[in-house]
Design an enzyme around this catalytic site. Structure first.
Site, PDB file in Angstrom:
ATOM      1  CG  ASP A  44      -1.752   1.284   1.382  1.00 45.47           C
ATOM      2  OD1 ASP A  44      -2.789   1.334   0.990  1.00 45.47           O
ATOM      3  OD2 ASP A  44      -1.203   2.191   1.971  1.00 45.47           O
ATOM      4  CE1 TYR A  49       0.504   7.593   2.908  1.00 49.88           C
ATOM      5  CE2 TYR A  49       1.038   5.518   2.098  1.00 49.88           C
ATOM      6  CZ  TYR A  49       0.204   6.544   2.895  1.00 49.88           C
ATOM      7  OH  TYR A  49      -0.941   5.853   3.363  1.00 49.88           O
ATOM      8  CD  GLN A 163      -5.685   1.624   3.306  1.00 54.52           C
ATOM      9  OE1 GLN A 163      -5.667   2.799   2.690  1.00 54.52           O
ATOM     10  NE2 GLN A 163      -4.781   0.967   3.171  1.00 54.52           N
TER      11      GLN A 163
END
Length: 169
Positions: A44, A49, A163
């Site tokens: 993931d 990020y 999620q």
């Protein structure tokens, strides 16, 4: 798929954005390869990020057989100021950039990262469905969402994943 997945913020390192601190390129390569060899094949990530660095590293060091999950809707300005938007134009741009960073022909699972109160979720879902119809996205899901958003998004097409935050450690 493996029962556990690997969270890609861990390899975002010095890229900034959302992450967990410094991780060198060599350490990221070693970690991703060790996780793969340990039998985890679900990875993931998201553009935020490391401002794309997590996706780039996964694109470099994971084999084609890895199941990649990435997301759209949290981008940034040139000053690195985070912008949370599900605007269809931003979602399209983010998807194409993720595809390029991940060095993939398609994304296994693509999700909207966060609900955006300024944009009806059905609008970015239409963009995602367009890419799915072109076989550039295999599966669609939502992340960090709520029941109202799930219902609206489902009007555009089926969701296979929801999620939420979870760290089993």
């Amino acid at each position: 798929l493996s029962r556990l997945g690997f969270g890609g913020a861990a390899v975002s390192g010095e890229g900034g954005g959302y992450g967990f601190g410094v991780m060198t390129e060599a350490d990221a390569e070693k970690l991703l390869k060790e996780v793969w060899e340990a039998g985890i094949n679900l990875f993931d990530t998201a553009p935020i990020y490391g401002f794309g660095l997590s996706e780039e590293r996964m694109g470099k060091y994971l084999p084609r057989e890895a199941f990649i999950v990435t997301k759209g809707g949290v981008d940034w300005h040139s000053t690195k100021r985070v912008n949370m938007s599900n605007d269809p134009k931003i979602m399209e741009k983010m998807f194409l950039e993720s595809l390029k960073r991940l060095k993939r022909d398609y994304i296994d699972l693509y999700m909207i990262h966060w609900p955006d109160p300024k944009v009806d979720i059905r609008r970015p879902m239409e963009v995602i469905r367009k890419f799915q119809e072109k076989s550039l996205i295999q599966h669609v899901g939502l992340c960090n969402t709520n029941l109202e958003e799930i219902k609206k998004a489902s009007e555009v097409g089926p969701l296979v994943s929801l999620q939420s935050e979870l760290n089993v450690l």
